[in-house]
Design a protein around this motif. Structure first.
Motif, mmCIF file in Angstrom:
data_model
loop_
_atom_site.group_PDB
_atom_site.id
_atom_site.type_symbol
_atom_site.label_atom_id
_atom_site.label_comp_id
_atom_site.label_asym_id
_atom_site.label_seq_id
_atom_site.Cartn_x
_atom_site.Cartn_y
_atom_site.Cartn_z
ATOM 1 N N TRP A 238 -7.446 -5.608 -28.066
ATOM 2 C CA TRP A 238 -6.345 -4.733 -27.663
ATOM 3 C C TRP A 238 -5.304 -5.543 -26.914
ATOM 4 O O TRP A 238 -5.628 -6.439 -26.145
ATOM 5 N N GLU A 240 -2.539 -6.755 -24.280
ATOM 6 C CA GLU A 240 -2.519 -6.674 -22.815
ATOM 7 C C GLU A 240 -1.619 -5.542 -22.331
ATOM 8 O O GLU A 240 -1.822 -5.008 -21.241
ATOM 9 N N ASN A 241 -0.621 -5.200 -23.126
ATOM 10 C CA ASN A 241 0.282 -4.104 -22.740
ATOM 11 C C ASN A 241 -0.275 -2.728 -23.091
ATOM 12 O O ASN A 241 0.358 -1.718 -22.786
ATOM 13 N N GLN A 242 -1.453 -2.689 -23.754
ATOM 14 C CA GLN A 242 -2.025 -1.413 -24.188
ATOM 15 C C GLN A 242 -2.904 -0.829 -23.082
ATOM 16 O O GLN A 242 -4.096 -0.605 -23.237
ATOM 17 N N GLU A 243 -2.302 -0.582 -21.924
ATOM 18 C CA GLU A 243 -3.034 0.074 -20.843
ATOM 19 C C GLU A 243 -3.062 1.581 -21.029
ATOM 20 O O GLU A 243 -3.968 2.257 -20.562
ATOM 21 N N GLU A 244 -2.067 2.096 -21.692
ATOM 22 C CA GLU A 244 -2.004 3.519 -21.989
ATOM 23 C C GLU A 244 -1.342 3.715 -23.349
ATOM 24 O O GLU A 244 -0.648 2.825 -23.847
ATOM 25 N N ARG A 262 -9.937 6.461 -24.214
ATOM 26 C CA ARG A 262 -10.422 5.146 -23.814
ATOM 27 C C ARG A 262 -10.444 4.222 -25.034
ATOM 28 O O ARG A 262 -10.470 4.671 -26.173
#
Length: 494
Positions: A238, A240-244, A262
């Protein structure tokens, strides 16, 4: 540049007027007077010159606009010379081989943006989702050093590049969007990093547990995996910018609310092909219960309450009570069938089915209550008629017994008088009346014992008055239904 755009039309106009004056002067010197035909020709020439001047002015305005645009382009910081030659970059490029073949695996970063979740079906156990799938990887064969600027390329350039063979594992069907052009994005950075984005709409399978329907919560997944490259050639992770997930918090679904989501990463083992990396997006859905309360639960409660109206109707109104009971039972059956038509034919018993059967039992019990009360009323009426008939027959029997007893006493006295005269005492009374009397006394005693036993059994199963049954039902049925509702809602909502 702007000076030329204004001066050029004026110079052309001045030269045209000068040429016209010279021609008029020459014609005047030759003929002395200007003929009429010459004047007409001059007027036509004048009109033509006006048209020419008008077109020259329009042309000057167009030239001015074009020169302004060129001036802005040339005067800006953008220089066309910094663009790399794509043909030179693609020389010797083999799109059939992954970057760094024979070396370490390619790291592919994935990111997802959800555009919409269109439909969630319990019947087919699937959902339809439109997403923007972003993939990023590094291909050193496409690196350049002309500039530090990122190139935004045409989507048709994608056909010349190597792309990861990412597919949706649990998809039933999927398609790309091509209105007005193919919805693809390709960007190339100087160090060879490629960003590839595409818009996909897919119908994805989702296993659902409907045992608590419609108070259920479901978990659906979107699985992404490489179809042909194993973990030795490609590795997914995933971004690194895919926190949300962008756009997921703004979605408004008709039947569900997204409560949580999640990301997971796992390695899938296939004996025949090897290990394949898989990325999964899990999102939790909670069903909105308001529509089911209005369409299913409230009508069921009202039907049960309507069946209780028969408890206040007189026992003698047989058509009214029977028709009310049958109507509520049939309506409840129709409601159950219509609610189940939108659900899959699964073996699991759903919470809605349980509630429908609870209401069905109470509605049917109200109908049975009237049948029981009517049976008791009819039975008590028959018992009263039997008691009345027994009383009448008992009075006749008493009168007959008195007559027989009087006659028997008279016969005994007569025999005693005769025996005294003969001065001997008989061992037994030869008269038939004495025997009859003794036997009659024993029979009475035995009959009384039988009557006592029967009365004891009847006291255990003593019929209840029909009005008393209705009075009890008015309190017992609502209390029992309220208690069952409390148990039901606690069991399925906790």
């Amino acid at each position: 540049m702007e000076f030329l755009t204004w001066v050029f039309p004026a110079l052309v106009l001045l030269c045209t007027q000068q040429h016209r004056c010279i021609r008029l002067k020459a014609s005047h010197n030759n003929y002395g007077t200007v003929p009429k035909r010459t004047r007409l020709a001059d007027l036509k020439e004048k009109e033509e010159m006006q048209k020419v001047i008008f077109h020259i002015l329009l042309l000057s305005m167009f030239v001015r606009r074009a020169m302004n645009d060129i001036g802005d382009y040339i005067g800006s910081n953008i220089e066309i010379s910094w663009l790399p030659n794509l043909d030179d970059l693609m020389k010797g490029y083999a799109r059939n081989f992954r970057p760094g073949i024979g070396g370490p695996p390619v790291n592919v970063a994935l990111a997802i943006e959800v555009a919409s979740i269109d439909h969630i079906s319990e019947v087919n156990m699937e959902y339809t989702m439109t997403v923007f799938l972003h993939q990023s990887w590094r291909d050193d064969r496409l690196s350049y050093n002309h500039t530090n600027e990122t190139l935004g390329l045409d989507s048709r350039f994608v056909d010349k590049l190597w792309l990861p063979d990412t597919f949706i594992v649990n998809a039933k069907s999927a398609w790309f969007h091509d209105v007005t052009v193919e919805n693809k994005l390709i960007r190339l950075q100087p160090d060879g990093v490629i960003l590839y984005s595409i818009r996909i709409t897919s119908t994805v399978a989702c296993d659902m547990d409907l045992s608590k329907y419609p108070m259920d919560e479901q978990e659906c997944m979107l699985d992404l995996e490489s179809y042909g490259y194993s973990s030795e050639d490609i590795v997914y992770h995933w971004s690194e910018n895919q926190e949300e997930i962008h756009g997921l918090d703004k979605l408004q679904l008709a039947q569900f609310t997204i409560t949580n989501y999640r990301f997971t990463t796992e390695m899938m083992n296939f004996k025949s092909a090897g290990q394949f990396p898989r990325l999964s997006l899990h999102f939790h859905l909670r069903r909105n219960r308001g529509v089911y309360i209005i369409q299913s639960y409230v009508p069921s409660i009202l039907l049960v309450a309507m069946s209780w109206v028969s408890f206040w109707i007189s026992q003698s109104a047989v058509p009214a009570r029977v028709s009310l009971g049958i109507t509520t039972v049939l309506t409840m059956t129709t409601l159950m069938v219509s609610a189940r038509s939108s659900l899959p034919r699964a073996s699991a018993i759903k919470a809605l089915d349980v509630y429908f059967w609870i209401c069905y039992v109470f509605v049917f019990a109200a109908l049975v209550e009237y049948a029981f009360a009517h049976f008791n009323a009819d039975y008590m009426k028959k018992q009263k008629n039997k008691i009345k008939a027994r009383r009448q027959s008992g009075e006749v029997n008493v009168k007959n017994a008195i007559v027989l007893f009087s006659l028997s006493i008279a016969g005994v006295n007569q025999e005693l008088a005769i025996s005294n005269r003969q001065h001997r005492i008989p061992r037994s009374l030869p008269g038939s009346y004495g025997t009859i009397e003794i036997e009659t006394g024993e029979t009475k005693q035995h009959h009384v014992m039988k009557l006592d036993k029967k009365s004891g059994l009847k006291s255990l199963f003593k019929p209840i008055d029909a009005d008393t049954i209705d009075i009890y039902a008015r309190a017992v049925f609502p209390a029992a239904f309220a208690a069952v509702n409390v148990i039901y809602w606690v069991a399925y909502t906790m």
